[in-house]
Each structure stands twice: as structure tokens, then as C-alpha cells.
Design a protein around this motif. Structure first.
Motif, PDB file in Angstrom:
ATOM      1  N   THR A  77      51.872 -47.183  85.478  1.00  0.00           N
ATOM      2  CA  THR A  77      50.684 -48.023  85.270  1.00  0.00           C
ATOM      3  C   THR A  77      50.495 -48.355  83.793  1.00  0.00           C
ATOM      4  O   THR A  77      50.221 -49.508  83.427  1.00  0.00           O
ATOM      5  CB  THR A  77      49.432 -47.315  85.817  1.00  0.00           C
ATOM      6  N   ALA A  78      50.715 -47.349  82.937  1.00  0.00           N
ATOM      7  CA  ALA A  78      50.563 -47.568  81.490  1.00  0.00           C
ATOM      8  C   ALA A  78      51.616 -48.540  80.963  1.00  0.00           C
ATOM      9  O   ALA A  78      51.417 -49.204  79.942  1.00  0.00           O
ATOM     10  CB  ALA A  78      50.661 -46.231  80.750  1.00  0.00           C
ATOM     11  N   ALA A  79      52.752 -48.644  81.665  1.00  0.00           N
ATOM     12  CA  ALA A  79      53.807 -49.589  81.269  1.00  0.00           C
ATOM     13  C   ALA A  79      53.500 -50.997  81.756  1.00  0.00           C
ATOM     14  O   ALA A  79      54.308 -51.916  81.568  1.00  0.00           O
ATOM     15  CB  ALA A  79      55.159 -49.108  81.815  1.00  0.00           C
ATOM     16  N   GLY A  80      52.362 -51.173  82.402  1.00  0.00           N
ATOM     17  CA  GLY A  80      51.927 -52.502  82.820  1.00  0.00           C
ATOM     18  C   GLY A  80      52.286 -52.868  84.248  1.00  0.00           C
ATOM     19  O   GLY A  80      52.181 -54.034  84.632  1.00  0.00           O
ATOM     20  N   HIS A  81      52.696 -51.859  85.035  1.00  0.00           N
ATOM     21  CA  HIS A  81      53.071 -52.157  86.414  1.00  0.00           C
ATOM     22  C   HIS A  81      52.092 -51.517  87.406  1.00  0.00           C
ATOM     23  O   HIS A  81      51.274 -50.673  87.046  1.00  0.00           O
ATOM     24  CB  HIS A  81      54.510 -51.703  86.675  1.00  0.00           C
ATOM     25  N   ILE A  87      59.471 -44.088  82.111  1.00  0.00           N
ATOM     26  CA  ILE A  87      59.530 -42.767  82.753  1.00  0.00           C
ATOM     27  C   ILE A  87      60.399 -41.810  81.946  1.00  0.00           C
ATOM     28  O   ILE A  87      59.991 -40.678  81.662  1.00  0.00           O
ATOM     29  CB  ILE A  87      60.054 -42.889  84.201  1.00  0.00           C
ATOM     30  N   THR A  88      61.586 -42.259  81.532  1.00  0.00           N
ATOM     31  CA  THR A  88      62.487 -41.330  80.847  1.00  0.00           C
ATOM     32  C   THR A  88      62.016 -41.004  79.427  1.00  0.00           C
ATOM     33  O   THR A  88      62.379 -39.962  78.892  1.00  0.00           O
ATOM     34  CB  THR A  88      63.934 -41.870  80.814  1.00  0.00           C
ATOM     35  N   THR A  89      61.205 -41.872  78.830  1.00  0.00           N
ATOM     36  CA  THR A  89      60.626 -41.550  77.527  1.00  0.00           C
ATOM     37  C   THR A  89      59.652 -40.377  77.648  1.00  0.00           C
ATOM     38  O   THR A  89      59.647 -39.471  76.817  1.00  0.00           O
ATOM     39  CB  THR A  89      59.891 -42.774  76.935  1.00  0.00           C
ATOM     40  N   GLU A 100      65.891 -43.959  89.952  1.00  0.00           N
ATOM     41  CA  GLU A 100      66.666 -44.969  90.687  1.00  0.00           C
ATOM     42  C   GLU A 100      65.682 -46.017  91.179  1.00  0.00           C
ATOM     43  O   GLU A 100      64.701 -45.688  91.832  1.00  0.00           O
ATOM     44  CB  GLU A 100      67.338 -44.341  91.916  1.00  0.00           C
ATOM     45  N   ILE A 101      65.986 -47.275  90.884  1.00  0.00           N
ATOM     46  CA  ILE A 101      65.084 -48.354  91.290  1.00  0.00           C
ATOM     47  C   ILE A 101      65.838 -49.391  92.099  1.00  0.00           C
ATOM     48  O   ILE A 101      66.919 -49.838  91.721  1.00  0.00           O
ATOM     49  CB  ILE A 101      64.421 -49.020  90.057  1.00  0.00           C
ATOM     50  N   ASN A 102      65.266 -49.739  93.239  1.00  0.00           N
ATOM     51  CA  ASN A 102      65.801 -50.822  94.058  1.00  0.00           C
ATOM     52  C   ASN A 102      64.856 -52.015  93.926  1.00  0.00           C
ATOM     53  O   ASN A 102      63.725 -51.979  94.411  1.00  0.00           O
ATOM     54  CB  ASN A 102      65.889 -50.372  95.519  1.00  0.00           C
ATOM     55  N   LEU A 103      65.339 -53.039  93.225  1.00  0.00           N
ATOM     56  CA  LEU A 103      64.489 -54.197  92.950  1.00  0.00           C
ATOM     57  C   LEU A 103      64.160 -54.983  94.226  1.00  0.00           C
ATOM     58  O   LEU A 103      63.090 -55.569  94.340  1.00  0.00           O
ATOM     59  CB  LEU A 103      65.181 -55.098  91.917  1.00  0.00           C
ATOM     60  N   GLY A 118      64.383 -56.934  83.844  1.00  0.00           N
ATOM     61  CA  GLY A 118      63.599 -56.498  82.695  1.00  0.00           C
ATOM     62  C   GLY A 118      62.509 -55.515  83.102  1.00  0.00           C
ATOM     63  O   GLY A 118      62.253 -54.528  82.409  1.00  0.00           O
ATOM     64  N   CYS A 119      61.890 -55.785  84.239  1.00  0.00           N
ATOM     65  CA  CYS A 119      60.865 -54.876  84.762  1.00  0.00           C
ATOM     66  C   CYS A 119      61.481 -53.527  85.112  1.00  0.00           C
ATOM     67  O   CYS A 119      60.894 -52.476  84.850  1.00  0.00           O
ATOM     68  CB  CYS A 119      60.222 -55.457  86.018  1.00  0.00           C
ATOM     69  N   VAL A 120      62.663 -53.572  85.706  1.00  0.00           N
ATOM     70  CA  VAL A 120      63.354 -52.339  86.073  1.00  0.00           C
ATOM     71  C   VAL A 120      63.619 -51.504  84.823  1.00  0.00           C
ATOM     72  O   VAL A 120      63.388 -50.295  84.804  1.00  0.00           O
ATOM     73  CB  VAL A 120      64.673 -52.659  86.810  1.00  0.00           C
ATOM     74  N   THR A 121      64.074 -52.174  83.759  1.00  0.00           N
ATOM     75  CA  THR A 121      64.326 -51.472  82.498  1.00  0.00           C
ATOM     76  C   THR A 121      63.042 -50.907  81.920  1.00  0.00           C
ATOM     77  O   THR A 121      63.002 -49.761  81.458  1.00  0.00           O
ATOM     78  CB  THR A 121      64.977 -52.444  81.486  1.00  0.00           C
ATOM     79  N   THR A 122      61.970 -51.703  81.943  1.00  0.00           N
ATOM     80  CA  THR A 122      60.682 -51.250  81.411  1.00  0.00           C
ATOM     81  C   THR A 122      60.214 -49.989  82.114  1.00  0.00           C
ATOM     82  O   THR A 122      59.822 -49.005  81.478  1.00  0.00           O
ATOM     83  CB  THR A 122      59.615 -52.353  81.584  1.00  0.00           C
TER      84      THR A 122
END
Ligand SMILES: [Cu+2]
Length: 64
Positions: A57-61, A23-25, A33-36, A14-18
Motif C-alpha cells: 500500500t505504501a508503494a502506491g498499490h 517488499i524486498t527492501t 513471485e508475481i503473476n501479472l 514496472g508495477c511488478v518491479t515496484t
């Protein structure tokens, strides 16, 4: 250019999707590309590293 960031606050798919959607928005041309396992976020974009960090950061991460 390619930007590599560590985002240790990602703990599940879910974090990866967020993070990916945040970013793409903002940067529709970006390739993400994200490696969890390694918490690594790789972004191919013309945007600056600073702006990508702000989006995450604005997405809460947290960017390390
Ligand atoms: Cu999560």
C-alpha cells in the motif's frame, strides 16, 4: 510462511518491479513471485501478512 495477495492495481512490468522492490527492501529475506496476468503476489516471508499489505500500500498499490 507463504502469503498470497491480490494486487489488481498492477498493470505493467514496472508495477511488478515496484512491488517486488518495495517488499524486498523492507524484508530482504522475502521471496516474491508475481503473476501479472492474475494480479497475484506470492510472498515467502516470516513477516506478517498485515506488514506485507502495508508495504504494498505504501508503494502506491492496492491490495484486495
Ligand atoms: Cu505499471
Amino acid at each position: 510462511m507463504t502469503i498470497n495477495l491480490q494486487v489488481p492495481s498492477m498493470v505493467c512490468d514496472g508495477c511488478v518491479t515496484t512491488v517486488t522492490e518495495a517488499i524486498t527492501t523492507h524484508e530482504p529475506e522475502a521471496k516474491v513471485e508475481i503473476n501479472l496476468d492474475t494480479k497475484q503476489v506470492k510472498v515467502e516471508t516470516n513477516a506478517s501478512e498485515e506488514s506485507i499489505k502495508q508495504i504494498i500500500t505504501a508503494a502506491g498499490h492496492t491490495v484486495e
